[in-house]
Design an enzyme around this catalytic site. Structure first.
Site, short mmCIF file in Angstrom:
data_model
loop_
_atom_site.label_atom_id
_atom_site.label_comp_id
_atom_site.label_asym_id
_atom_site.label_seq_id
_atom_site.Cartn_x
_atom_site.Cartn_y
_atom_site.Cartn_z
N GLU A 1 -10.06 9.14 -8.06
CA GLU A 1 -9.40 7.66 -7.73
C GLU A 1 -8.53 8.06 -6.40
O GLU A 1 -7.58 8.49 -6.74
CB GLU A 1 -8.65 7.10 -8.67
CG GLU A 1 -8.07 5.87 -8.29
CD GLU A 1 -7.41 4.91 -9.45
OE1 GLU A 1 -6.93 3.72 -9.35
OE2 GLU A 1 -7.18 5.56 -10.46
N CYS B 1 -2.90 2.02 -5.48
CA CYS B 1 -4.03 2.14 -4.71
C CYS B 1 -4.87 0.69 -4.74
O CYS B 1 -5.86 0.62 -4.00
CB CYS B 1 -4.95 3.32 -5.58
SG CYS B 1 -5.15 2.79 -7.42
#
Length: 440
Positions: free
Chosen positions: A258, A297
């Site tokens: 990620e 994110c």
């Protein structure tokens, strides 16, 4: 307060890392809170112990039993929640609302896996579907069965979610019967370390099921095997080094990455001045720019709006951001806290200047910015910064540079085709999600 040395837990014991270690700082006051060092940790031994001790102990339990362990971990975190909020305030500069996302999000995740895991019953493996007949002969059948890997779940986590980042990865691993070795980001490792310590003090997990090391990763990846699984959250540059690591490649170790993401918000072409779609988009962008100071994110980095509404949206966002109170989260009226440290602040400033080469500044980049209740010479604040990029198809930085802070760019589009082309720009990084505000 006197800085503490965070203890590491590996090979079934607690130990203090060698040397001075790296300082963990209060990003508002600049004072040292703790130190973290992994020097002296033998990663080969740590992983071998987890495989040989933690793995068999977890695999001997049923899914329902493992699920019950997760529920007990959640109970421990609930009981110590106030202490975790205090650590998040000091070490991450998190207002209570930001800390809740991280800490309460972790608790919810653990409870979710505990609930779902309990439905899997008194089995140590997963049966997938029924027997499938593979030929005319009735005796020739197949059955898919899921069993735990015999390795370790190696969790390398980012600084922005030290709690949720740990438990969202550890919960499914432990439920699956796989021991965990967590390596939190050093700058905010205190919260993850304290949570793991509390879980150990409650004597919930079998020996070897959970280890934590605070500090450098060192030669950790040199010792992975094909049975191990690596879960990483962080920068794309670090992700690439993990993917290309010789041991990881040689053993085809499982990897879940990620990393950087230039997420989008899209105002549909059917929107008009005064429509609810405009109001929803503006509110969502402001929230995503300021929650956790944009250090997520999933935060919105690019805002696609019809060119005819560009001025309207720009003015609305400018007005909304101007009212955000930025400062020491110990102040009751503060809405946005600092970045995690001065190094991250410098990185964000550098990214802002790269974006500014191709765009007009709408808000931020002001020499007069002063955070509330904080000394800007020691604190790590950045004002919410908004750009307007009038030529988004010709621009490069806005599609390539993720500025990990309270920064976003408005990109006017002139047709539906152009709006669809912008997110998938051949020059750009990947993006994880797109929020769409439309009337249809």
């Amino acid at each position: 307060m006197n800085p503490v040395k965070l203890l590491n837990h590996w090979n079934g014991r607690w130990s203090e890392g060698h040397g001075d270690g790296a300082p963990l700082l209060d990003p508002v006051r600049g004072v040292e809170l703790a130190r973290a060092s992994s020097d002296g940790v033998d990663y080969a031994t740590a992983l071998a112990y987890s495989r040989a001790t933690g793995g068999p102990a977890l695999r001997a339990l049923t899914y329902a039993q493992r699920a019950a362990l997760l529920g007990r971990i959640a109970d421990v975190l609930v009981a110590n929640r106030d202490a975790y909020y205090d650590i998040a305030l000091q070490n991450s500069g998190s207002p209570k609302g930001d800390a809740a996302i991280d800490i309460d999000g972790a608790i919810f995740t653990l409870k979710y896996y505990a609930k779902e895991g309990s439905t899997l019953g008194q089995s140590t493996l997963l049966r997938e579907g029924a027997l499938a007949r593979l030929g005319k002969d009735e005796s020739f059948k197949s059955l898919h069965v899921g069993t735990p890997v015999r390795g370790v779940a190696i969790l390398i986590n980012a600084f922005n979610f030290p709690s949720w980042g740990l438990w969202e990865k550890a919960a499914p691993a432990l439920l699956s019967g796989v021991p965990v070795l967590a390596k939190p980001a050093t700058s905010t490792a205190w919260l993850a370390q304290k949570m793991v310590e509390d879980v150990f003090n409650a004597a919930i997990l079998p020996p070897g099921a959970l280890s934590i090391v605070c500090g450098r990763a060192g030669d950790l990846l040199d010792h992975v095997t094909g049975e191990d699984a690596i879960a990483f959250t962080g920068s794309a540059a670090t992700a690439e080094r993990i993917r290309s690591h010789p041991a990881v490649a040689r053993h085809s170790a499982r990897i879940n990455i990620e990393a950087d993401s230039l997420n989008l918000a899209l105002l549909g072409p059917d929107a008009s001045a005064g429509s609810i779609a405009v109001d929803l988009l503006v509110a969502e962008v402001i929230r995503e720019m300021t929650v956790k100071a944009g250090q997520k994110c999933t935060a919105i980095r690019r805002i696609l709006v019809p060119a005819s509404l560009s001025r309207l949206v720009t003015d609305a966002l400018r007005a909304g951001l101007s009212g955000i109170r930025v400062g020491d989260p110990r102040g009751a009226d503060v809405q946005m806290g600092p970045l995690v440290n001065r190094a991250q602040q410098q990185s964000v400033h550098e990214g802002i200047e790269r974006l500014a080469l191709e765009a007009t500044t709408v808000s931020g980049r002001s020499a007069s910015f002063r955070p509330l209740g904080a000394d800007p010479s020691v604190a790590a604040f950045v004002a919410p910064t908004l750009f307007l990029n009038e030529q988004p198809l010709a621009a490069r930085a806005v599609h390539e540079v993720e500025v990990f802070g309270p920064v976003a760019s408005i990109l006017p589009y002139r047709s539906v085709e152009e709006a669809l082309e912008l997110p998938g720009s051949r020059r750009g990084r990947s993006w994880r999600q797109c929020s769409v505000a439309t009337l249809n």
